[in-house]
Design an enzyme around this catalytic site. Sequence first.
Site, PDB file in Angstrom:
ATOM      1  N   ASP A  55       6.089  -7.992  -3.261  1.00  0.00           N
ATOM      2  CA  ASP A  55       7.241  -7.589  -2.456  1.00  0.00           C
ATOM      3  C   ASP A  55       8.218  -6.756  -3.290  1.00  0.00           C
ATOM      4  O   ASP A  55       8.041  -6.580  -4.497  1.00  0.00           O
ATOM      5  CB  ASP A  55       7.960  -8.826  -1.922  1.00  0.00           C
ATOM      6  N   ASP A  56       9.250  -6.256  -2.618  1.00  0.00           N
ATOM      7  CA  ASP A  56      10.352  -5.528  -3.266  1.00  0.00           C
ATOM      8  C   ASP A  56       9.920  -4.211  -3.894  1.00  0.00           C
ATOM      9  O   ASP A  56      10.604  -3.679  -4.779  1.00  0.00           O
ATOM     10  CB  ASP A  56      11.040  -6.394  -4.336  1.00  0.00           C
TER      11      ASP A  56
ATOM     12  N   HIS B  10      12.201  -9.616   3.763  1.00  0.00           N
ATOM     13  CA  HIS B  10      12.913  -9.808   2.501  1.00  0.00           C
ATOM     14  C   HIS B  10      13.723 -11.094   2.587  1.00  0.00           C
ATOM     15  O   HIS B  10      14.461 -11.325   3.540  1.00  0.00           O
ATOM     16  CB  HIS B  10      13.834  -8.609   2.263  1.00  0.00           C
TER      17      HIS B  10
END
Length: 222
Positions: free
Chosen positions: A13-14, A155
């Site tokens: 992620d991110d 998120h």
Amino acid sequence: MAGPRVRLVVTADDFGYCPRRDEGIVEAFLAGTVTSVSLLVNGAAAESAAELARRHSIPTGLHANLSEGRPVGPARQGASSLLSREGFFLGKMGFREAVAAGDVALPQVRRCGCRRMHALTPKLSPEVTVREELEAQLSRFRELLGRDPTHVDGHQHVHVLPGVCQVFAESLQAYGVRFTRLPLERGVSGCAWLEDPARAFACTVERDARAAMGPFSRHGLW
């Protein structure tokens, strides 16, 4: 008789948060320890991250963000219950508190299958809704990658929040997205090495994820 084949998916992620983080994610992908990434389209390095994904043919999904940074949709131009006075999202806990208090518009919410639905009737009539920002991020993803995301997750796990899960499921179904993440972490309540606030947050996320299974499955999400 051979057993069923299992495919292990390891998603970073991110992606797009910052160049240094993106370099590490790409290195992990090329080494075979990561199989896909989730892109923050409102991240500071979103455009360069998208270029890296194209260059290395990395399977890429959307890391839907309603809690950190600035929006990409029409909320940038006006007031919204999604944002602070300074124009930023409300933060990991701030967004959760606003949703629980009914201060965030969740349009067309019918039956979420989540708890606390009595607290989800919006008190405000903001110009920009969760649905509009999510759809703006999906559109931004298409602009950056030239295709639809392989998956969409949230998120800080905002996609499993009560009420938000229904909006999330409906929007993804409309965009033809079939895969998301269900953050069910086995044994998290017994992790003594986690500090109390972190363990409490993880347990809350797991409870919300279990409640979100109904809306997700009804809208064809896996």
